[in-house]
Design a protein around this motif. Structure first.
Motif, PDB file in Angstrom:
ATOM      1  N   VAL A 220       0.805  -1.229   0.000  1.00 49.69           N
ATOM      2  CA  VAL A 220       0.000   0.000   0.000  1.00 49.69           C
ATOM      3  C   VAL A 220       0.834   1.272   0.000  1.00 49.69           C
ATOM      4  O   VAL A 220       0.358   2.312  -0.440  1.00 49.69           O
ATOM      5  N   TRP A 221       2.089   1.196   0.487  1.00 46.95           N
ATOM      6  CA  TRP A 221       2.881   2.435   0.589  1.00 46.95           C
ATOM      7  C   TRP A 221       3.301   2.950  -0.762  1.00 46.95           C
ATOM      8  O   TRP A 221       3.756   4.095  -0.875  1.00 46.95           O
ATOM      9  N   ARG A 222       3.153   2.162  -1.820  1.00 44.89           N
ATOM     10  CA  ARG A 222       3.419   2.659  -3.173  1.00 44.89           C
ATOM     11  C   ARG A 222       2.359   3.670  -3.616  1.00 44.89           C
ATOM     12  O   ARG A 222       2.590   4.458  -4.516  1.00 44.89           O
ATOM     13  N   CYS A 223       1.188   3.633  -2.981  1.00 45.64           N
ATOM     14  CA  CYS A 223       0.088   4.527  -3.386  1.00 45.64           C
ATOM     15  C   CYS A 223       0.469   5.977  -3.112  1.00 45.64           C
ATOM     16  O   CYS A 223       0.836   6.324  -1.997  1.00 45.64           O
ATOM     17  N   ARG A 224       0.377   6.814  -4.138  1.00 48.27           N
ATOM     18  CA  ARG A 224       0.709   8.234  -4.003  1.00 48.27           C
ATOM     19  C   ARG A 224      -0.539   9.110  -4.060  1.00 48.27           C
ATOM     20  O   ARG A 224      -0.460  10.290  -4.382  1.00 48.27           O
ATOM     21  N   THR A 225      -1.689   8.514  -3.814  1.00 51.44           N
ATOM     22  CA  THR A 225      -2.987   9.212  -3.797  1.00 51.44           C
ATOM     23  C   THR A 225      -3.179  10.104  -5.021  1.00 51.44           C
ATOM     24  O   THR A 225      -3.470  11.287  -4.887  1.00 51.44           O
ATOM     25  N   THR A 226      -3.043   9.522  -6.210  1.00 52.63           N
ATOM     26  CA  THR A 226      -3.325  10.289  -7.428  1.00 52.63           C
ATOM     27  C   THR A 226      -4.814  10.293  -7.747  1.00 52.63           C
ATOM     28  O   THR A 226      -5.253  11.067  -8.581  1.00 52.63           O
ATOM     29  N   PHE A 227      -5.580   9.393  -7.138  1.00 54.00           N
ATOM     30  CA  PHE A 227      -7.033   9.290  -7.326  1.00 54.00           C
ATOM     31  C   PHE A 227      -7.445   8.860  -8.734  1.00 54.00           C
ATOM     32  O   PHE A 227      -8.616   8.930  -9.077  1.00 54.00           O
ATOM     33  N   ASN A 228      -6.505   8.410  -9.560  1.00 53.78           N
ATOM     34  CA  ASN A 228      -6.877   7.914 -10.885  1.00 53.78           C
ATOM     35  C   ASN A 228      -7.780   6.696 -10.770  1.00 53.78           C
ATOM     36  O   ASN A 228      -8.692   6.507 -11.559  1.00 53.78           O
ATOM     37  N   CYS A 229      -7.490   5.822  -9.785  1.00 51.74           N
ATOM     38  CA  CYS A 229      -8.265   4.589  -9.633  1.00 51.74           C
ATOM     39  C   CYS A 229      -9.710   4.903  -9.284  1.00 51.74           C
ATOM     40  O   CYS A 229     -10.639   4.316  -9.848  1.00 51.74           O
ATOM     41  N   THR A 230      -9.911   5.872  -8.368  1.00 49.74           N
ATOM     42  CA  THR A 230     -11.271   6.248  -7.981  1.00 49.74           C
ATOM     43  C   THR A 230     -12.036   6.793  -9.181  1.00 49.74           C
ATOM     44  O   THR A 230     -13.214   6.487  -9.365  1.00 49.74           O
ATOM     45  N   ASP A 231     -11.350   7.602 -10.025  1.00 49.83           N
ATOM     46  CA  ASP A 231     -12.007   8.151 -11.213  1.00 49.83           C
ATOM     47  C   ASP A 231     -12.323   7.065 -12.231  1.00 49.83           C
ATOM     48  O   ASP A 231     -13.279   7.175 -12.989  1.00 49.83           O
ATOM     49  N   ALA A 232     -11.470   6.023 -12.286  1.00 52.26           N
ATOM     50  CA  ALA A 232     -11.624   5.004 -13.333  1.00 52.26           C
ATOM     51  C   ALA A 232     -12.676   3.963 -12.982  1.00 52.26           C
ATOM     52  O   ALA A 232     -13.270   3.372 -13.880  1.00 52.26           O
ATOM     53  N   CYS A 233     -12.916   3.707 -11.692  1.00 54.50           N
ATOM     54  CA  CYS A 233     -13.743   2.558 -11.303  1.00 54.50           C
ATOM     55  C   CYS A 233     -15.153   2.644 -11.891  1.00 54.50           C
ATOM     56  O   CYS A 233     -15.899   3.574 -11.586  1.00 54.50           O
ATOM     57  N   PRO A 234     -15.541   1.670 -12.732  1.00 52.77           N
ATOM     58  CA  PRO A 234     -16.879   1.708 -13.321  1.00 52.77           C
ATOM     59  C   PRO A 234     -17.974   1.374 -12.314  1.00 52.77           C
ATOM     60  O   PRO A 234     -19.149   1.581 -12.586  1.00 52.77           O
ATOM     61  N   ARG A 235     -17.591   0.867 -11.135  1.00 56.22           N
ATOM     62  CA  ARG A 235     -18.567   0.544 -10.100  1.00 56.22           C
ATOM     63  C   ARG A 235     -18.651   1.647  -9.045  1.00 56.22           C
ATOM     64  O   ARG A 235     -19.356   1.486  -8.050  1.00 56.22           O
ATOM     65  N   GLY A 236     -17.905   2.714  -9.229  1.00 56.48           N
ATOM     66  CA  GLY A 236     -17.964   3.828  -8.292  1.00 56.48           C
ATOM     67  C   GLY A 236     -17.371   3.526  -6.928  1.00 56.48           C
ATOM     68  O   GLY A 236     -17.724   4.175  -5.940  1.00 56.48           O
ATOM     69  N   ILE A 237     -16.482   2.547  -6.844  1.00 56.90           N
ATOM     70  CA  ILE A 237     -15.843   2.243  -5.564  1.00 56.90           C
ATOM     71  C   ILE A 237     -14.873   3.381  -5.225  1.00 56.90           C
ATOM     72  O   ILE A 237     -14.132   3.851  -6.089  1.00 56.90           O
ATOM     73  N   GLN A 238     -14.886   3.813  -3.946  1.00 55.71           N
ATOM     74  CA  GLN A 238     -13.937   4.838  -3.499  1.00 55.71           C
ATOM     75  C   GLN A 238     -12.611   4.131  -3.222  1.00 55.71           C
ATOM     76  O   GLN A 238     -12.273   3.828  -2.071  1.00 55.71           O
ATOM     77  N   VAL A 239     -11.855   3.875  -4.305  1.00 58.73           N
ATOM     78  CA  VAL A 239     -10.674   3.020  -4.205  1.00 58.73           C
ATOM     79  C   VAL A 239      -9.601   3.640  -3.319  1.00 58.73           C
ATOM     80  O   VAL A 239      -9.054   2.983  -2.432  1.00 58.73           O
ATOM     81  N   THR A 240      -9.310   4.938  -3.553  1.00 58.60           N
ATOM     82  CA  THR A 240      -8.254   5.587  -2.779  1.00 58.60           C
ATOM     83  C   THR A 240      -8.614   5.611  -1.294  1.00 58.60           C
ATOM     84  O   THR A 240      -7.743   5.463  -0.427  1.00 58.60           O
TER      85      THR A 240
END
Lengths: 110, 255
Positions: free
Chosen positions: B220-240
Protein backbone atom coordinates in the motif's frame (compact mmCIF):
# COMPACT_ATOMS: atom_id res chain seq x y z
CA UNK A 1 -3.69 13.24 -11.05
CA UNK A 2 -2.54 16.79 -11.84
CA UNK A 3 -1.91 17.59 -8.19
CA UNK A 4 0.40 14.57 -8.12
CA UNK A 5 2.14 15.53 -11.39
CA UNK A 6 2.74 19.09 -10.10
CA UNK A 7 3.89 17.71 -6.74
CA UNK A 8 6.48 15.51 -8.49
CA UNK A 9 7.72 18.26 -10.80
CA UNK A 10 8.04 20.83 -8.00
CA UNK A 11 9.64 18.20 -5.75
CA UNK A 12 12.35 17.34 -8.28
CA UNK A 13 12.91 21.04 -9.03
CA UNK A 14 13.34 21.82 -5.32
CA UNK A 15 15.75 18.91 -4.99
CA UNK A 16 17.99 20.31 -7.72
CA UNK A 17 17.81 23.77 -6.15
CA UNK A 18 18.90 22.32 -2.78
CA UNK A 19 21.76 20.47 -4.46
CA UNK A 20 23.08 23.68 -6.03
CA UNK A 21 22.33 25.60 -2.83
CA UNK A 22 24.41 23.22 -0.68
CA UNK A 23 27.25 23.39 -3.20
CA UNK A 24 27.31 27.21 -3.33
CA UNK A 25 27.06 27.53 0.45
CA UNK A 26 29.88 25.00 0.83
CA UNK A 27 32.06 27.29 -1.32
CA UNK A 28 32.56 29.55 1.71
CA UNK A 29 34.76 26.78 3.13
CA UNK A 30 36.80 26.80 -0.08
CA UNK A 31 37.36 30.55 -0.23
CA UNK A 32 35.21 33.53 0.76
CA UNK A 33 36.11 35.27 -2.53
CA UNK A 34 34.77 32.37 -4.61
CA UNK A 35 31.63 32.37 -2.48
CA UNK A 36 31.11 36.09 -2.99
CA UNK A 37 31.67 35.76 -6.75
CA UNK A 38 29.07 33.00 -7.06
CA UNK A 39 26.51 34.67 -4.80
CA UNK A 40 27.08 37.90 -6.75
CA UNK A 41 25.83 36.25 -9.94
CA UNK A 42 22.54 35.54 -8.18
CA UNK A 43 21.80 39.29 -7.92
CA UNK A 44 20.73 39.52 -11.57
CA UNK A 45 17.14 40.03 -12.80
CA UNK A 46 17.11 36.57 -14.44
CA UNK A 47 17.92 34.98 -11.10
CA UNK A 48 15.29 37.25 -9.54
CA UNK A 49 12.68 35.74 -11.85
CA UNK A 50 14.07 32.29 -11.06
CA UNK A 51 13.45 33.01 -7.39
CA UNK A 52 9.79 33.67 -8.16
CA UNK A 53 9.62 30.22 -9.78
CA UNK A 54 11.46 28.68 -6.82
CA UNK A 55 9.14 30.23 -4.24
CA UNK A 56 6.15 29.22 -6.38
CA UNK A 57 7.35 25.60 -6.45
CA UNK A 58 8.04 25.52 -2.71
CA UNK A 59 4.71 27.13 -1.79
CA UNK A 60 2.77 24.63 -3.93
CA UNK A 61 4.79 21.68 -2.63
CA UNK A 62 4.27 22.79 0.97
CA UNK A 63 0.50 23.36 0.74
CA UNK A 64 -0.08 20.21 -1.34
CA UNK A 65 2.08 18.26 1.10
CA UNK A 66 -0.30 19.28 3.90
CA UNK A 67 -3.19 18.16 1.67
CA UNK A 68 -1.58 14.74 1.18
CA UNK A 69 -1.02 14.40 4.94
CA UNK A 70 -4.73 15.12 5.46
CA UNK A 71 -5.68 12.54 2.79
CA UNK A 72 -3.58 9.93 4.60
CA UNK A 73 -4.48 10.71 8.20
CA UNK A 74 -7.88 12.43 8.23
CA UNK A 75 -10.72 9.93 7.80
CA UNK A 76 -12.67 12.29 5.52
CA UNK A 77 -9.54 13.35 3.62
CA UNK A 78 -10.20 11.28 0.50
CA UNK A 79 -13.76 12.57 0.31
CA UNK A 80 -12.68 16.22 0.29
CA UNK A 81 -9.49 15.79 -1.75
CA UNK A 82 -10.79 17.84 -4.71
CA UNK A 83 -11.98 20.69 -2.47
CA UNK A 84 -8.64 20.62 -0.70
CA UNK A 85 -6.84 20.81 -4.06
CA UNK A 86 -8.79 23.98 -4.93
CA UNK A 87 -7.93 25.36 -1.49
CA UNK A 88 -4.23 24.62 -2.21
CA UNK A 89 -4.49 26.49 -5.52
CA UNK A 90 -6.27 29.42 -3.80
CA UNK A 91 -3.65 29.60 -1.02
CA UNK A 92 -0.91 29.43 -3.63
CA UNK A 93 -2.43 32.33 -5.58
CA UNK A 94 -2.86 34.43 -2.40
CA UNK A 95 0.73 33.75 -1.26
CA UNK A 96 2.18 34.51 -4.68
CA UNK A 97 0.10 37.72 -5.00
CA UNK A 98 1.65 38.85 -1.75
CA UNK A 99 5.19 37.77 -2.59
CA UNK A 100 5.73 38.44 -6.30
CA UNK A 101 5.16 42.25 -6.53
CA UNK A 102 7.23 42.99 -3.44
CA UNK A 103 10.02 40.69 -4.57
CA UNK A 104 10.12 42.00 -8.16
CA UNK A 105 10.23 45.61 -6.92
CA UNK A 106 13.30 44.64 -4.87
CA UNK A 107 14.91 42.85 -7.81
CA UNK A 108 14.40 45.58 -10.38
CA UNK A 109 14.99 48.63 -8.17
CA UNK A 110 18.69 47.79 -7.70
CA UNK B 1 -59.51 26.67 -35.78
CA UNK B 2 -60.81 23.59 -37.48
CA UNK B 3 -57.37 22.56 -38.74
CA UNK B 4 -55.96 22.74 -35.25
CA UNK B 5 -58.66 20.41 -34.00
CA UNK B 6 -57.98 17.92 -36.81
CA UNK B 7 -54.24 18.01 -36.09
CA UNK B 8 -54.81 17.22 -32.44
CA UNK B 9 -57.22 14.42 -33.20
CA UNK B 10 -55.01 12.67 -35.74
CA UNK B 11 -51.30 12.78 -34.86
CA UNK B 12 -48.85 12.12 -37.69
CA UNK B 13 -48.93 8.40 -38.45
CA UNK B 14 -45.29 8.25 -39.62
CA UNK B 15 -43.02 6.72 -36.94
CA UNK B 16 -40.50 9.07 -35.42
CA UNK B 17 -37.09 8.70 -37.02
CA UNK B 18 -34.36 8.37 -34.42
CA UNK B 19 -31.41 10.53 -35.27
CA UNK B 20 -28.18 8.70 -35.95
CA UNK B 21 -24.63 10.03 -36.24
CA UNK B 22 -21.52 9.03 -38.13
CA UNK B 23 -18.92 8.53 -35.45
CA UNK B 24 -15.21 8.15 -36.15
CA UNK B 25 -13.61 5.58 -33.88
CA UNK B 26 -9.82 5.36 -33.90
CA UNK B 27 -8.59 2.08 -32.49
CA UNK B 28 -5.04 1.20 -31.53
CA UNK B 29 -4.58 -2.07 -33.43
CA UNK B 30 -1.81 -4.57 -32.87
CA UNK B 31 -1.41 -7.98 -34.46
CA UNK B 32 1.68 -9.65 -32.96
CA UNK B 33 2.07 -11.86 -36.05
CA UNK B 34 2.27 -8.93 -38.47
CA UNK B 35 2.99 -5.67 -36.65
CA UNK B 36 6.19 -4.56 -34.98
CA UNK B 37 4.43 -1.63 -33.31
CA UNK B 38 0.77 -0.93 -32.52
CA UNK B 39 -0.87 1.43 -35.01
CA UNK B 40 -3.94 3.69 -34.92
CA UNK B 41 -6.65 2.73 -37.44
CA UNK B 42 -9.84 4.76 -37.96
CA UNK B 43 -13.33 3.47 -38.69
CA UNK B 44 -16.56 5.36 -39.46
CA UNK B 45 -19.67 3.85 -37.91
CA UNK B 46 -23.31 4.91 -37.91
CA UNK B 47 -24.42 5.13 -34.27
CA UNK B 48 -27.40 6.24 -32.18
CA UNK B 49 -26.91 8.46 -29.14
CA UNK B 50 -27.99 5.61 -26.87
CA UNK B 51 -25.48 3.14 -28.34
CA UNK B 52 -22.38 2.18 -26.40
CA UNK B 53 -18.74 2.00 -27.43
CA UNK B 54 -19.13 -1.78 -27.29
CA UNK B 55 -21.84 -1.52 -30.00
CA UNK B 56 -19.42 0.49 -32.14
CA UNK B 57 -16.76 -2.21 -31.70
CA UNK B 58 -19.34 -4.89 -32.61
CA UNK B 59 -20.36 -2.98 -35.74
CA UNK B 60 -16.74 -2.64 -36.81
CA UNK B 61 -16.02 -6.31 -36.15
CA UNK B 62 -19.21 -7.59 -37.80
CA UNK B 63 -19.44 -5.21 -40.77
CA UNK B 64 -16.00 -3.80 -41.50
CA UNK B 65 -13.06 -5.77 -40.14
CA UNK B 66 -13.60 -9.20 -38.61
CA UNK B 67 -10.04 -9.32 -37.32
CA UNK B 68 -10.70 -6.68 -34.62
CA UNK B 69 -10.07 -8.42 -31.31
CA UNK B 70 -11.49 -7.49 -27.93
CA UNK B 71 -12.88 -9.19 -24.82
CA UNK B 72 -16.49 -8.96 -23.79
CA UNK B 73 -18.74 -11.42 -22.05
CA UNK B 74 -21.92 -10.15 -20.41
CA UNK B 75 -21.92 -6.74 -22.17
CA UNK B 76 -23.80 -5.22 -19.22
CA UNK B 77 -21.14 -4.01 -16.81
CA UNK B 78 -21.04 -7.06 -14.57
CA UNK B 79 -18.33 -9.41 -15.88
CA UNK B 80 -15.57 -6.80 -16.13
CA UNK B 81 -14.16 -8.12 -19.42
CA UNK B 82 -14.19 -5.02 -21.59
CA UNK B 83 -12.24 -2.41 -19.65
CA UNK B 84 -10.40 -0.24 -22.16
CA UNK B 85 -8.95 3.24 -22.51
CA UNK B 86 -11.59 5.43 -24.18
CA UNK B 87 -10.45 8.99 -24.99
CA UNK B 88 -7.60 8.54 -22.53
CA UNK B 89 -9.77 7.34 -19.64
CA UNK B 90 -10.27 3.80 -18.44
CA UNK B 91 -13.88 2.82 -18.92
CA UNK B 92 -16.01 -0.25 -19.59
CA UNK B 93 -16.92 -0.21 -23.29
CA UNK B 94 -20.35 -1.61 -22.39
CA UNK B 95 -21.14 1.27 -20.00
CA UNK B 96 -19.86 4.19 -22.08
CA UNK B 97 -22.66 5.78 -24.12
CA UNK B 98 -22.04 7.64 -27.36
CA UNK B 99 -24.11 10.59 -26.05
CA UNK B 100 -21.69 11.04 -23.15
CA UNK B 101 -18.76 11.55 -25.49
CA UNK B 102 -17.95 14.48 -27.78
CA UNK B 103 -18.66 12.92 -31.19
CA UNK B 104 -17.64 16.03 -33.13
CA UNK B 105 -14.14 14.65 -32.59
CA UNK B 106 -12.98 11.08 -33.18
CA UNK B 107 -13.18 8.64 -30.28
CA UNK B 108 -9.87 7.04 -29.37
CA UNK B 109 -10.00 3.46 -28.09
CA UNK B 110 -6.98 1.50 -26.94
CA UNK B 111 -6.08 -1.34 -24.60
CA UNK B 112 -5.58 -0.64 -20.89
CA UNK B 113 -2.00 0.33 -19.99
CA UNK B 114 0.56 -1.27 -17.71
CA UNK B 115 -0.21 -4.86 -18.65
CA UNK B 116 1.49 -6.68 -21.59
CA UNK B 117 -0.39 -6.05 -24.86
CA UNK B 118 -1.35 -9.29 -26.61
CA UNK B 119 -3.53 -8.25 -29.53
CA UNK B 120 -5.61 -5.15 -30.40
CA UNK B 121 -7.58 -4.41 -27.20
CA UNK B 122 -6.52 -7.54 -25.32
CA UNK B 123 -3.84 -7.50 -22.61
CA UNK B 124 -2.34 -10.30 -20.57
CA UNK B 125 -4.29 -10.19 -17.30
CA UNK B 126 -2.12 -12.80 -15.52
CA UNK B 127 0.05 -10.32 -13.52
CA UNK B 128 -3.16 -8.59 -12.42
CA UNK B 129 -4.78 -11.78 -11.15
CA UNK B 130 -1.48 -12.90 -9.60
CA UNK B 131 -1.53 -9.82 -7.31
CA UNK B 132 -5.21 -10.49 -6.59
CA UNK B 133 -4.46 -14.07 -5.48
CA UNK B 134 -1.55 -12.93 -3.31
CA UNK B 135 -3.78 -11.00 -0.89
CA UNK B 136 -5.77 -14.20 -0.16
CA UNK B 137 -9.18 -12.90 -1.25
CA UNK B 138 -11.29 -15.52 0.51
CA UNK B 139 -12.84 -15.90 3.97
CA UNK B 140 -10.38 -17.29 6.55
CA UNK B 141 -12.30 -17.85 9.81
CA UNK B 142 -10.60 -19.29 12.89
CA UNK B 143 -13.78 -20.80 14.38
CA UNK B 144 -16.55 -22.97 13.02
CA UNK B 145 -20.16 -21.74 13.18
CA UNK B 146 -22.49 -23.80 15.40
CA UNK B 147 -24.00 -26.90 13.76
CA UNK B 148 -26.57 -25.82 11.20
CA UNK B 149 -25.87 -22.14 11.97
CA UNK B 150 -24.59 -19.31 9.82
CA UNK B 151 -21.93 -16.77 10.61
CA UNK B 152 -24.00 -13.90 11.98
CA UNK B 153 -23.00 -10.35 11.10
CA UNK B 154 -24.65 -7.09 12.16
CA UNK B 155 -25.86 -4.62 9.54
CA UNK B 156 -23.21 -2.13 10.68
CA UNK B 157 -20.43 -4.73 10.39
CA UNK B 158 -21.61 -5.62 6.88
CA UNK B 159 -21.77 -1.96 5.89
CA UNK B 160 -18.12 -1.49 6.98
CA UNK B 161 -16.80 -3.16 3.80
CA UNK B 162 -19.85 -2.81 1.52
CA UNK B 163 -18.11 -0.49 -0.95
CA UNK B 164 -15.28 -2.91 -1.72
CA UNK B 165 -17.62 -5.88 -2.33
CA UNK B 166 -18.68 -4.25 -5.59
CA UNK B 167 -15.39 -4.95 -7.41
CA UNK B 168 -15.72 -6.84 -10.71
CA UNK B 169 -11.95 -7.21 -11.32
CA UNK B 170 -12.02 -5.35 -14.64
CA UNK B 171 -8.53 -3.88 -13.98
CA UNK B 172 -9.66 -0.35 -14.91
CA UNK B 173 -8.25 0.98 -11.62
CA UNK B 174 -4.95 -0.88 -11.59
CA UNK B 175 -4.21 -0.01 -15.21
CA UNK B 176 -5.01 3.70 -14.61
CA UNK B 177 -2.43 3.95 -11.83
CA UNK B 178 0.77 5.82 -12.85
CA UNK B 179 2.68 3.93 -10.15
CA UNK B 180 1.59 0.61 -11.66
CA UNK B 181 2.61 1.75 -15.17
CA UNK B 182 6.21 2.22 -14.10
CA UNK B 183 6.37 -0.43 -11.37
CA UNK B 184 4.64 -3.66 -12.37
CA UNK B 185 5.54 -5.19 -9.00
CA UNK B 186 3.10 -2.91 -7.15
CA UNK B 187 0.03 -4.86 -5.96
CA UNK B 188 -2.23 -2.27 -7.55
CA UNK B 189 -5.54 -0.78 -6.38
CA UNK B 190 -7.71 -3.80 -7.32
CA UNK B 191 -5.74 -6.24 -5.14
CA UNK B 192 -5.85 -3.80 -2.20
CA UNK B 193 -9.60 -3.26 -2.66
CA UNK B 194 -10.15 -7.01 -2.48
CA UNK B 195 -7.90 -7.30 0.56
CA UNK B 196 -9.90 -4.46 2.17
CA UNK B 197 -13.10 -6.45 1.57
CA UNK B 198 -11.82 -9.24 3.89
CA UNK B 199 -9.64 -7.21 6.27
CA UNK B 200 -12.70 -5.28 7.47
CA UNK B 201 -15.06 -8.29 7.45
CA UNK B 202 -16.00 -9.11 11.07
CA UNK B 203 -16.30 -12.84 10.20
CA UNK B 204 -12.74 -13.04 8.94
CA UNK B 205 -9.75 -13.68 11.23
CA UNK B 206 -6.78 -13.36 8.88
CA UNK B 207 -6.62 -9.55 8.68
CA UNK B 208 -3.13 -9.63 10.28
CA UNK B 209 -1.84 -11.90 7.50
CA UNK B 210 -3.21 -9.66 4.77
CA UNK B 211 -1.99 -6.47 6.46
CA UNK B 212 1.45 -8.10 6.66
CA UNK B 213 1.38 -8.93 2.94
CA UNK B 214 0.38 -5.35 2.06
CA UNK B 215 2.91 -3.79 4.48
CA UNK B 216 5.52 -4.43 1.83
CA UNK B 217 7.71 -2.14 -0.20
CA UNK B 218 5.46 -2.96 -3.17
CA UNK B 219 2.32 -2.85 -1.01
CA UNK B 220 0.00 0.00 0.00
CA UNK B 221 2.88 2.43 0.59
CA UNK B 222 3.42 2.66 -3.17
CA UNK B 223 0.09 4.53 -3.39
CA UNK B 224 0.71 8.23 -4.00
CA UNK B 225 -2.99 9.21 -3.80
CA UNK B 226 -3.33 10.29 -7.43
CA UNK B 227 -7.03 9.29 -7.33
CA UNK B 228 -6.88 7.91 -10.88
CA UNK B 229 -8.26 4.59 -9.63
CA UNK B 230 -11.27 6.25 -7.98
CA UNK B 231 -12.01 8.15 -11.21
CA UNK B 232 -11.62 5.00 -13.33
CA UNK B 233 -13.74 2.56 -11.30
CA UNK B 234 -16.88 1.71 -13.32
CA UNK B 235 -18.57 0.54 -10.10
CA UNK B 236 -17.96 3.83 -8.29
CA UNK B 237 -15.84 2.24 -5.56
CA UNK B 238 -13.94 4.84 -3.50
CA UNK B 239 -10.67 3.02 -4.20
CA UNK B 240 -8.25 5.59 -2.78
CA UNK B 241 -10.39 5.73 0.37
CA UNK B 242 -10.10 1.93 0.73
CA UNK B 243 -6.32 2.08 0.26
CA UNK B 244 -6.09 4.87 2.88
CA UNK B 245 -8.08 2.73 5.32
CA UNK B 246 -5.73 -0.21 4.78
CA UNK B 247 -2.74 2.10 5.36
CA UNK B 248 -4.25 3.22 8.65
CA UNK B 249 -5.06 -0.37 9.64
CA UNK B 250 -1.40 -1.32 9.07
CA UNK B 251 -0.27 1.57 11.27
CA UNK B 252 -2.77 0.54 13.98
CA UNK B 253 -1.76 -3.12 13.57
CA UNK B 254 -5.40 -4.18 13.40
CA UNK B 255 -8.45 -3.43 11.21
Amino acid sequence: MWSWVLHRITGVAIFFFLLVHILDTALVRVSPEAYNAVIGTYQTPIMGLGEVALVGAIVFHAFNGLRIILIDFWSKGTKYQKVMFYVVIALWVITMLGFTPRHLINVFSH
Amino acid sequence: MSTAVIDEAAPAPTPEVIESFTVTVIIRRFDPEVDEQPKWVDYDVEMFATDRILDALHKIKWEQDGSLTFRRSCAHGICGSDAMRINGRNRLACKTLIKDLDISKPIYVEAIKGLPLEKDLIVDMDPFFESFREVQPFLIPSSKPGAGKERIQSVADRARFDDTTKCILCAACTSSCPIFWTDGQYFGPAAIVNAHRFIFDSRDDAAKVRLDILNDQEGVWRCRTTFNCTDACPRGIQVTQAIAEVKQAIMRGKP
